[in-house]
Design a protein around this motif. Structure first.
Motif: not given
Length: 357
Positions: A354-357, A213-219, A185-188, A158-163
């Motif tokens: 929701l944006i996690p803390n 997605q804002h994650t790095d793999s092709t999964a 879905v937040w995956v941390s 939950p950083i500005p770039e992702v939000i």
């Protein structure tokens, strides 16, 4: 005896010459948060490193360390690079920010370029891309193509770039299709194929037929392919291996021109700390080839938006826009300032998450 001495002297002289030549090289380090084969974020940074090598050849030496977690491990890796003579380090994850500042303070002659952060120092620059511009285009395509009206979004931290990315995609999906709904879905994590796949499957089970997605793999792309009738977009890299399947387009991070310019500045002695935030217009964000799965009319609309963003005639965050709580953020025709975007910590109205803390 005399011949042996001459040979020894010659060998010693050659060794000094080789050492001097090696010392004259500019040494550039790259610290990666994922493996170079992740197919996304780190893959594109590695492609940029290779282009740096192509550009400068024997003038430079490059080293990289992959799969370095955010936090203390990155400080250890950067410190080791500095001790081994690095002149410049590209620290390519948001979570490397404080470690980069720490290491820079201990090695004042070292230059550090930190990706996606905001803290600078006399020997620390920051650089990032306006990924949200590409998200706007993806959102439009997603809104036009969804049949279930449910779009799933796999978010990392939950950083500005992702939000910013979630907001931009949602705004434009909603404009394209007023009935659209986002599920987040937040995956941390930035890179964890198993978690990313599980997130994609959970979203698909909730009715999503488009996965962002804002994650790095092709999964997530693989999960979409397995599900069938689900589309997705390449993230950070083209992920073209899925273009005959779920991938309909992509956001591609083009770091090479920036990396080349900053290495050149170190070589010629003109390097100074900068704060760079470029997007589609400057070529730092590219939109990957659109496949025939996207209707021709939608492709035309997406390309028109891309052109407007590139020329500055359209800003993805243009009012009227409210915050999630219903309070007014931007009035009709008003555009967001960079300061608000850089520190964005709120969702826009309509995002039911929701944006996690």
């Amino acid at each position: 005896m005399k011949l042996r001495s001459l040979l020894a002297g010659a060998a010693f002289a050659l060794g000094l010459t080789a050492s001097a030549a090696f010392a004259d090289k500019t040494k550039v380090g790259f610290v990666y948060v994922g493996p170079v084969g992740d197919g996304g974020w780190t893959y594109e940074h590695e492609q940029a490193r290779k282009k740096v090598v192509e550009e400068f050849g024997d003038q430079i030496e490059t080293v990289f360390v992959e799969s370095v977690p955010d936090g203390p491990d990155s400080a250890r890796v950067m410190t080791q690079m500095a001790l081994e003579g690095a002149d410049l380090i590209f620290a390519t994850s948001f979570g490397y920010m404080d470690p980069a500042i720490e290491v820079a303070s201990k090695f004042p002659d070292l230059k550090i370029e930190h990706a996606t952060g905001y803290k600078t120092a006399p020997n620390v620059s920051v650089y990032s891309a306006r990924f949200y511009e590409g998200r706007a285009i993806q959102g439009h395509i997603a809104g036009k193509m969804t049949k279930s009206n449910v779009i799933g979004y796999i978010a990392s931290f939950p950083i500005p770039e992702v939000i910013r990315g979630i907001n931009s995609a949602y705004i434009h999906a909603k404009k394209a299709n007023p009935d659209v709904e986002f599920k987040v879905v937040w995956v941390s994590t930035w890179f964890n194929p198993a978690k990313e796949a599980d997130a994609a499957k959970a979203l698909i089970e909730q009715g999503a037929d488009v996965i962002l997605q804002h994650t790095d793999s092709t999964a997530p792309m693989a999960a979409a392919e397995s599900a069938g009738n689900v589309i997705g977009f390449g993230q950070a890299s083209d992920m073209a291996e899925y273009k005959d399947g779920p991938r309909v387009s992509s956001i591609i991070d083009n770091w090479a021109p920036y990396y080349i310019s900053r290495v050149r500045a170190v070589i010629d002695g003109t390097w100074e700390p900068v704060n760079t935030w470029d997007g589609i217009g400057a070529g730092m964000v590219e939109i990957g080839e659109m496949t025939d799965k996207i209707p021709a009319a939608v492709q035309a609309e997406a390309l028109a938006m891309k052109e407007q963003i590139a020329t500055g005639t359209y800003h993805p965050f243009t009012g009227p826009l409210n915050k999630q709580d219903g309070s007014v953020w931007l009035a009709e025709g008003e555009t967001s300032d960079d300061g608000t975007l850089a520190g964005m910590d709120f969702f826009v109205e309509g995002v039911d998450a929701l944006i996690p803390n």
